[in-house]
Design a protein around this motif. Structure first.
Motif, short mmCIF file in Angstrom:
data_model
loop_
_atom_site.label_atom_id
_atom_site.label_comp_id
_atom_site.label_asym_id
_atom_site.label_seq_id
_atom_site.Cartn_x
_atom_site.Cartn_y
_atom_site.Cartn_z
N GLY A 358 -8.51 30.03 1.62
CA GLY A 358 -8.50 31.40 0.98
C GLY A 358 -7.86 32.37 2.12
N ARG A 359 -8.03 33.58 1.61
CA ARG A 359 -6.94 34.54 2.41
C ARG A 359 -7.46 34.81 3.90
NH1 ARG A 359 -3.48 36.99 -1.04
NH2 ARG A 359 -3.66 36.90 -3.20
N ASP A 360 -8.73 34.66 4.16
CA ASP A 360 -9.49 35.14 5.35
C ASP A 360 -9.54 33.92 6.17
OD1 ASP A 360 -10.76 36.36 7.55
OD2 ASP A 360 -12.03 37.47 6.24
N ARG A 361 -8.63 33.30 6.99
CA ARG A 361 -8.52 32.29 7.64
C ARG A 361 -9.67 32.24 8.78
NH1 ARG A 361 -4.56 28.77 7.81
NH2 ARG A 361 -4.43 28.71 10.16
N ILE A 362 -9.83 33.72 9.30
CA ILE A 362 -10.78 33.89 10.41
C ILE A 362 -12.44 33.58 9.87
CG2 ILE A 362 -12.05 35.49 11.90
CD1 ILE A 362 -9.03 36.63 12.32
N ALA A 363 -12.60 34.11 8.75
CA ALA A 363 -14.08 33.98 8.11
C ALA A 363 -13.97 32.53 7.90
CB ALA A 363 -14.33 34.76 7.00
N ALA A 364 -13.10 31.75 7.33
CA ALA A 364 -13.16 30.34 6.85
C ALA A 364 -13.52 29.47 8.15
CB ALA A 364 -12.07 29.91 6.16
N ALA A 365 -12.76 29.74 9.31
CA ALA A 365 -13.03 28.96 10.45
C ALA A 365 -14.42 29.23 10.99
CB ALA A 365 -11.71 29.28 11.35
N ARG A 366 -14.94 30.51 11.13
CA ARG A 366 -15.90 30.83 11.44
C ARG A 366 -17.22 30.07 10.90
NH1 ARG A 366 -14.96 36.82 12.95
NH2 ARG A 366 -15.30 36.98 15.32
N GLU A 367 -16.92 30.00 9.23
CA GLU A 367 -18.05 29.59 8.59
C GLU A 367 -18.09 27.84 8.61
OE1 GLU A 367 -19.30 28.95 3.77
OE2 GLU A 367 -17.62 29.91 4.51
N ALA A 368 -17.05 27.41 8.86
CA ALA A 368 -17.04 25.77 9.17
C ALA A 368 -17.57 25.62 10.50
CB ALA A 368 -15.48 25.32 8.97
N ALA A 369 -17.35 26.32 11.68
CA ALA A 369 -17.88 26.06 13.07
C ALA A 369 -19.27 26.37 12.74
CB ALA A 369 -17.38 27.38 14.04
N ARG A 370 -19.91 27.25 12.12
CA ARG A 370 -21.35 27.17 12.28
C ARG A 370 -22.03 26.30 11.22
NH1 ARG A 370 -19.99 32.97 10.95
NH2 ARG A 370 -20.07 32.36 8.83
N GLU A 371 -21.29 25.61 10.23
CA GLU A 371 -21.72 24.42 9.35
C GLU A 371 -21.87 23.40 9.98
OE1 GLU A 371 -22.92 22.67 5.92
OE2 GLU A 371 -22.82 24.64 6.06
N PHE A 372 -20.82 23.09 11.07
CA PHE A 372 -20.83 21.81 11.74
C PHE A 372 -21.25 22.01 13.26
CE2 PHE A 372 -17.51 20.90 8.12
CZ PHE A 372 -18.22 19.75 7.75
N GLY A 373 -21.71 22.96 13.71
CA GLY A 373 -22.06 23.21 15.00
C GLY A 373 -20.94 22.78 15.93
N ALA A 374 -19.48 22.82 15.47
CA ALA A 374 -18.44 22.38 16.17
C ALA A 374 -17.34 23.50 16.53
CB ALA A 374 -17.88 21.30 15.46
N THR A 375 -16.43 23.41 17.36
CA THR A 375 -15.37 24.39 17.43
C THR A 375 -14.26 23.94 16.41
OG1 THR A 375 -15.72 24.64 19.59
CG2 THR A 375 -13.39 24.86 18.96
N VAL A 376 -13.87 24.79 15.67
CA VAL A 376 -12.71 24.53 14.41
C VAL A 376 -11.47 24.94 14.93
CG1 VAL A 376 -12.20 24.68 12.01
CG2 VAL A 376 -14.54 24.28 12.75
N LEU A 377 -10.51 24.25 15.04
CA LEU A 377 -8.94 24.55 15.06
C LEU A 377 -8.43 24.34 13.88
CD1 LEU A 377 -6.58 23.48 18.00
CD2 LEU A 377 -5.78 23.60 15.61
N LEU A 378 -8.52 25.58 13.00
CA LEU A 378 -7.55 25.44 11.80
C LEU A 378 -5.96 25.68 11.93
CD1 LEU A 378 -7.65 25.64 8.84
CD2 LEU A 378 -8.25 28.09 8.99
#
Length: 474
Positions: A358-378
């Motif tokens: 989507g348009r908000d890359r920061i929100a997307a990366a944050r959501e994935a980090a919470r979902e997986f309990g991992a650091t996400v490098l998008l």
């Protein structure tokens, strides 16, 4: 390190100053800074200031007032200033009076300006430019200086929903905002003007070379090939060994410590990198401090078994490419892990893991980090690193030259190297992203490049970056 603040935080920081200072003080501070940048731009672009022409695009908010006050200051420097009032009945009253007292004119359209000031909307603006403003901006050929943020570009996400300003320079008032990191094509060069704000924690940050130098593992007098962190790599297969060669090569070039390889591309890896210790199976690799897994490893049963063997060791691990595909198919793979995990998806891999970015890359990366309990490098032109604790770092060194086959394999090797050295996963991912981007820019030098060339540029980039961390001995 650069700090980027959301509009709400900026307004909160402005509130006590607005209450304590005489009316208009903050706006005049911003206008002085804006005018100063415009004078420098005129001098650099045209060789002079007096007699040059500046058009003001004036909206109804405070940015319109900033533009009007700046226009009055420019007029007193001998600049011919004309203002286009996009919402005449809502133009900033005192700013308009100031411009008129200084001799500025109100006109309907720009008349061959040497420079344009964008004061259409401010940090509260949303959506694309309205029709009248969009038509005027589309006809401009002169460079634009944006007041605080380029109008029509979302301040929080950097996204563009339609017509928007593409500035040559953006003058940020008091604080950098996310748009300044996320929309370089619309912001141009960013100049920050201090207006006296006392700001709290930033919403996101960006590293500079000195930050990378401060974090990068540099061996000391007492170190050996084991003490700065041994990395294990699972990548490639017998048919497609290139990913393994690239990942391993990047790790070798990024560290003085040992690199171990485990997988069916062992022969190709050892042929390219004889200093690496190679084995066929994860269980035979020997002791490591971190793992990097996924590039070119396949998604068949054997690959899934190798990935499971890596994750079962519960060491810091970076997962890329095929490992992310396996994770998307088996989300429980990370369950029970206590050691840090870094996921490095591009947009397509992210969609398989979660949903389209989507348009908000920061929100997307944050959501994935919470979902997986991992650091996400998008990955992307502006790579975003989000930690499960909410931290976000944006890589502002990126360029499109890094988007070449195998480039992600190189990045995986660098991230793994830093995890093995004991870096915090957000720091490891952020430092790796910057070094990778700088290496891509150096390898490309304005032309297409290859992943092998990006890897080859790592030592020279590190040589330059680490110099920024050396003490100045005079």
């Amino acid at each position: 390190m650069r700090h980027y603040h959301l509009p709400g935080a900026v307004r909160d920081a402005e509130a006590p100053l607005l209450a304590a200072l005489p009316p208009g003080t903050l706006m005049r501070r911003a206008a002085h800074g804006l005018a100063r940048v415009c004078v420098a731009e005129l001098a650099a672009r045209t060789g002079g200031v007096a007699g040059r022409r500046v058009s003001l695009l004036v909206g109804s908010g405070d940015n319109g007032g900033d533009a009007l006050f700046a226009g009055a200051l420019l007029r007193r420097r001998g600049v011919r200033v004309e203002a286009i009032l996009l919402v005449p009945d809502r133009a900033h009253g005192e700013g308009l009076r100031e411009l008129r007292r200084a001799g500025g004119r109100i006109v309907d359209r720009p008349d061959r300006p040497d420079l344009v000031i964008d004061g259409i909307v401010g940090i509260s603006g949303r959506g694309a430019l309205r029709t009248d403003a969009a038509r005027i901006v589309a006809e401009l050929t002169a460079p634009i200086v944006a007041a605080d943020t380029p109008s029509g570009v979302d301040v929080c996400t950097g996204t563009v929903h339609g017509p928007a300003v593409s500035a040559a320079v953006t003058v940020a008032f008091g604080a950098l905002k996310p748009v300044h990191a996320l929309a370089p094509g619309h912001c141009g060069r960013v100049e920050t003007i201090d207006i006296g704000l006392q700001l709290g924690p930033a919403a996101l940050t960006a590293l500079d070379d000195a930050d990378v130098a401060a974090h990068w593992p540099v061996p000391g007098a007492g170190d050996d090939k084991y003490s700065t962190g041994v990395l294990g790599i699972v990548a490639g297969d017998a048919r497609y060994p290139g990913a393994a060669v690239l990942s391993v090569g990047a790790a070798v070039r990024a560290t003085s410590a040992m690199v171990r390889y485990a997988g069916p591309a062992r022969a190709a890896v050892l042929s390219a990198w004889p200093e690496v210790v190679g084995s066929e199976e994860v269980g035979d690799a020997g002791r490591v401090q971190a793992w990097a897994a996924g590039p070119g490893m396949g998604v068949d049963e054997d690959a899934a078994d190798r990935l499971a063997a890596v994750l079962d060791q519960d060491l810091p691990t970076v997962l890329d490419a095929d490992a992310l595909t396996l994770l998307a198919e088996h989300p429980g793979l990370l369950a029970g892990r206590t050691s840090p995990t870094v996921l490095t998806p591009h947009a397509g891999e992210f969609a398989r893991l979660m949903s389209p970015v989507g348009r908000d890359r920061i929100a997307a990366a944050r959501e994935a980090a919470r979902e997986f309990g991992a650091t996400v490098l998008l990955k992307g032109h502006r790579t975003v690193v989000a930690g499960p604790d909410g931290r976000v770092v944006v890589d502002t060194a990126g360029s499109s030259w890094a988007a070449t086959p195998g480039s992600g394999d190189v990045l995986t090797g660098i991230v793994g190297t830093l995890l093995a050295a004991g870096l915090d996963p957000v720091d490891a991912a952020s430092c790796a992203a910057r070094v990778h981007a700088l290496a891509a820019a150096r390898a490309a030098d304005g032309a297409p490049t290859s992943a092998a060339a990006i890897s080859g540029a790592i030592p020279e980039v590190l040589r330059q970056v680490l110099k920024t961390g050396e003490p100045d001995l005079g």
